[in-house]
Design an enzyme around this catalytic site. Structure first.
Site, mmCIF file in Angstrom:
data_model
loop_
_atom_site.group_PDB
_atom_site.id
_atom_site.type_symbol
_atom_site.label_atom_id
_atom_site.label_comp_id
_atom_site.label_asym_id
_atom_site.label_seq_id
_atom_site.Cartn_x
_atom_site.Cartn_y
_atom_site.Cartn_z
ATOM 1 N N PHE A 1 54.305 -43.147 33.874
ATOM 2 C CA PHE A 1 55.612 -42.525 33.629
ATOM 3 C C PHE A 1 55.825 -41.347 34.585
ATOM 4 O O PHE A 1 56.911 -41.174 35.141
ATOM 5 C CB PHE A 1 55.731 -42.027 32.179
ATOM 6 C CG PHE A 1 55.942 -43.115 31.145
ATOM 7 C CD1 PHE A 1 55.925 -44.455 31.494
ATOM 8 C CD2 PHE A 1 56.166 -42.783 29.803
ATOM 9 C CE1 PHE A 1 56.117 -45.457 30.541
ATOM 10 C CE2 PHE A 1 56.367 -43.772 28.841
ATOM 11 C CZ PHE A 1 56.331 -45.109 29.209
ATOM 12 N N TYR B 1 35.247 -53.933 28.295
ATOM 13 C CA TYR B 1 35.224 -52.491 28.029
ATOM 14 C C TYR B 1 34.902 -52.225 26.560
ATOM 15 O O TYR B 1 33.945 -51.505 26.242
ATOM 16 C CB TYR B 1 36.590 -51.908 28.398
ATOM 17 C CG TYR B 1 36.693 -50.403 28.264
ATOM 18 C CD1 TYR B 1 36.036 -49.562 29.164
ATOM 19 C CD2 TYR B 1 37.454 -49.822 27.257
ATOM 20 C CE1 TYR B 1 36.145 -48.179 29.058
ATOM 21 C CE2 TYR B 1 37.567 -48.439 27.144
ATOM 22 C CZ TYR B 1 36.920 -47.622 28.042
ATOM 23 O OH TYR B 1 37.027 -46.249 27.937
HETATM 24 N N1 LIG Z 1 40.380 -40.669 29.795
HETATM 25 C C1 LIG Z 1 40.472 -41.208 28.596
HETATM 26 O O1 LIG Z 1 41.552 -41.225 27.988
HETATM 27 C C2 LIG Z 1 39.265 -41.799 27.929
HETATM 28 C C3 LIG Z 1 39.417 -42.350 26.643
HETATM 29 C C4 LIG Z 1 38.308 -42.907 26.027
HETATM 30 C C5 LIG Z 1 37.078 -42.904 26.635
HETATM 31 N N2 LIG Z 1 36.957 -42.374 27.879
HETATM 32 C C6 LIG Z 1 35.626 -42.443 28.509
HETATM 33 O O2 LIG Z 1 35.324 -41.238 29.192
HETATM 34 C C7 LIG Z 1 34.598 -41.526 30.383
HETATM 35 C C8 LIG Z 1 35.297 -40.898 31.571
HETATM 36 O O3 LIG Z 1 36.601 -41.452 31.689
HETATM 37 P P1 LIG Z 1 37.666 -40.950 32.779
HETATM 38 O O4 LIG Z 1 38.997 -41.038 32.166
HETATM 39 O O5 LIG Z 1 37.202 -39.686 33.363
HETATM 40 O O6 LIG Z 1 37.569 -42.153 33.825
HETATM 41 P P2 LIG Z 1 37.260 -42.121 35.390
HETATM 42 O O7 LIG Z 1 37.392 -43.536 35.866
HETATM 43 O O8 LIG Z 1 38.060 -41.075 36.060
HETATM 44 O O9 LIG Z 1 35.747 -41.683 35.415
HETATM 45 C C9 LIG Z 1 34.668 -42.575 35.307
HETATM 46 C C10 LIG Z 1 33.685 -42.236 36.419
HETATM 47 O O10 LIG Z 1 32.565 -43.115 36.317
HETATM 48 C C11 LIG Z 1 32.218 -43.543 37.620
HETATM 49 N N3 LIG Z 1 31.504 -44.820 37.495
HETATM 50 C C12 LIG Z 1 32.007 -46.024 37.108
HETATM 51 N N4 LIG Z 1 31.039 -46.945 37.115
HETATM 52 C C13 LIG Z 1 29.898 -46.309 37.506
HETATM 53 C C14 LIG Z 1 28.572 -46.735 37.710
HETATM 54 N N5 LIG Z 1 28.195 -48.011 37.501
HETATM 55 N N6 LIG Z 1 27.650 -45.814 38.128
HETATM 56 C C15 LIG Z 1 28.010 -44.525 38.353
HETATM 57 N N7 LIG Z 1 29.265 -44.056 38.174
HETATM 58 C C16 LIG Z 1 30.192 -44.955 37.752
HETATM 59 C C17 LIG Z 1 33.539 -43.656 38.350
HETATM 60 O O11 LIG Z 1 33.399 -43.646 39.761
HETATM 61 C C18 LIG Z 1 34.273 -42.432 37.812
HETATM 62 O O12 LIG Z 1 34.033 -41.295 38.586
HETATM 63 C C19 LIG Z 1 34.475 -43.042 30.470
HETATM 64 O O13 LIG Z 1 33.221 -43.434 29.982
HETATM 65 C C20 LIG Z 1 35.563 -43.533 29.563
HETATM 66 O O14 LIG Z 1 35.260 -44.790 29.000
HETATM 67 C C21 LIG Z 1 38.015 -41.835 28.551
#
Ligand SMILES: NC(=O)c1ccc[n+]([C@@H]2O[C@H](COP(=O)([O-])OP(=O)(O)OC[C@H]3O[C@@H](n4cnc5c(N)ncnc54)[C@H](O)[C@@H]3O)[C@@H](O)[C@H]2O)c1
Length: 323
Positions: free
Chosen positions: A196, A150
């Site tokens: 939690f 990641y």
């Molecule tokens: N939520 C957080 O705290 C957080 C923090 C830092 C970064 N991010 C980044 O924000 C983005 C969204 O995160 P989130 O929390 O909504 O996570 P999430 O897992 O809910 O959303 C990610 C989405 O990407 C889709 N996905 C994964 N691999 C894929 C692929 N190969 N092709 C098409 N779709 C694909 C998943 O099905 C999912 O719907 C991510 O890139 C994540 O790294 C989130």
């Protein structure tokens, strides 16, 4: 500065996920046409079910590691599993999603001359030796550990964004997102807020890793999306990387106590060993976001937790936790 871009055709990859589905809501509210692309690995139809009949919304089941040919004005690249249990499930696919996904989306943006925003992460700082983290800190990252698929995948994606910017003059935006929470988070993603809340609502013991004095900052989803949308509509010279998060720190013990208080749960706390590579402290310096986006978070942790708890409570009531 406008948060909403009107009458644009916008691609949201990962649009059926936690952040992506809220982003689709907000872009539609602003009058845009939204194409949501997702392979439904961690996302779900439930997150976007209320949008499926919307005249300006379209869902495409597609894996971003494969090229995509559509016509859009802007791309928000969010596709990537975000929690350790999900991204470690198939680490090779995780790296491919970040790296090949970035190459495919950048290629699409280049062909269309579209603006593209990358959802990067505070994980690019690894286990930081500098607190709080500002964007000029290069990080302290293990390249061969369990989190590396990641962390390094996201770092490589940032490299690609900046190389496309320098080499092909692409209009890029890179947001480094810190811990974000809210309704539509995965109830079983092993992240601290969902863990939690689920444990408290089910009257189970609340698991604290380490002594519970390690801190995290938590940003509510609505605050985060305001910053992301402002970044997308910022002047072209604002490329980022730019930290987006809530700098207010809480210890894991404080978080657990707040959740117990809101839910009225009788859950007890249990302490377990800290997993390897788990950073002890992470906190964004958001001076750049304040300056360039005129943004800072406004939603208090208690307020954000209340709506998140209501969402999880409803999932439990309707027996939808594993659905
Ligand atoms: N939520 C957080 O705290 C957080 C923090 C830092 C970064 N991010 C980044 O924000 C983005 C969204 O995160 P989130 O929390 O909504 O996570 P999430 O897992 O809910 O959303 C990610 C989405 O990407 C889709 N996905 C994964 N691999 C894929 C692929 N190969 N092709 C098409 N779709 C694909 C998943 O099905 C999912 O719907 C991510 O890139 C994540 O790294 C989130």
């Amino acid at each position: 500065m406008r948060e909403y871009e009107e009458e644009k055709r916008i691609l949201v990859t990962g649009g059926a996920g936690f952040l992506g589905s809220h982003l689709c809501d907000r872009l539609l509210e602003g009058g845009s046409e939204v194409i949501c692309v997702d392979n439904l690995f961690t996302g779900s139809r439930r997150n976007i079910s209320h949008l499926l009949s919307h005249p300006r919304f379209e869902f495409m089941r597609h894996d971003v590691t494969f090229p995509l040919y559509i016509e859009v004005d802007e791309i928000y690249n969010l596709a990537c599993p975000a929690s350790p249990i999900h991204y470690q499930h198939d680490p090779v696919q995780t790296t491919k999603t970040s790296v090949h996904g970035a190459i495919n989306m950048l290629g699409l943006a280049k062909r269309l001359n579209a603006k593209i925003l990358q959802a990067s992460t505070s994980e690019v700082y690894g286990d930081p030796k500098v607190h709080p983290q500002s964007e000029d800190y290069w990080g302290h990252v293990n390249p061969i550990g369990y989190r590396s698929c990641y962390d390094e995948g996201k770092r490589c994606a940032e490299t690609l964004f900046f190389d496309y910017h320098r080499q092909h003059k692409l209009n890029i935006k890179v947001a480094r997102i810190f811990n974000t929470y809210g309704p539509r988070m995965h109830p079983n993603d092993g992240r601290v807020v969902s863990n939690f809340i689920m444990q408290a609502l089910q009257g189970k013991k609340i698991t604290i890793y380490g002594d519970g004095l390690q801190t995290r900052s938590f940003c509510y989803v609505d605050d985060l999306l305001s910053a992301m949308m402002r970044l997308m509509s910022s002047p072209d010279d604002v490329t980022g990387p730019i930290n987006i998060g809530n700098p207010h720190e809480f210890t894991m013990l404080e978080l657990a106590e707040l959740i117990i208080d809101i839910t009225g749960s009788s859950s007890e706390l249990v302490f377990k060993e800290l997993p390897s590579d788990d950073p002890l402290q992470r906190k964004p310096n958001i001076s750049l976001a304040r300056e360039k986006l005129n943004w800072e978070p406004t939603i208090q942790l208690r307020q954000g937790l209340e709506s998140t708890i209501t969402y999880f409570d409803d999932l439990l009531d309707r027996n939808l936790i594993n659905a």
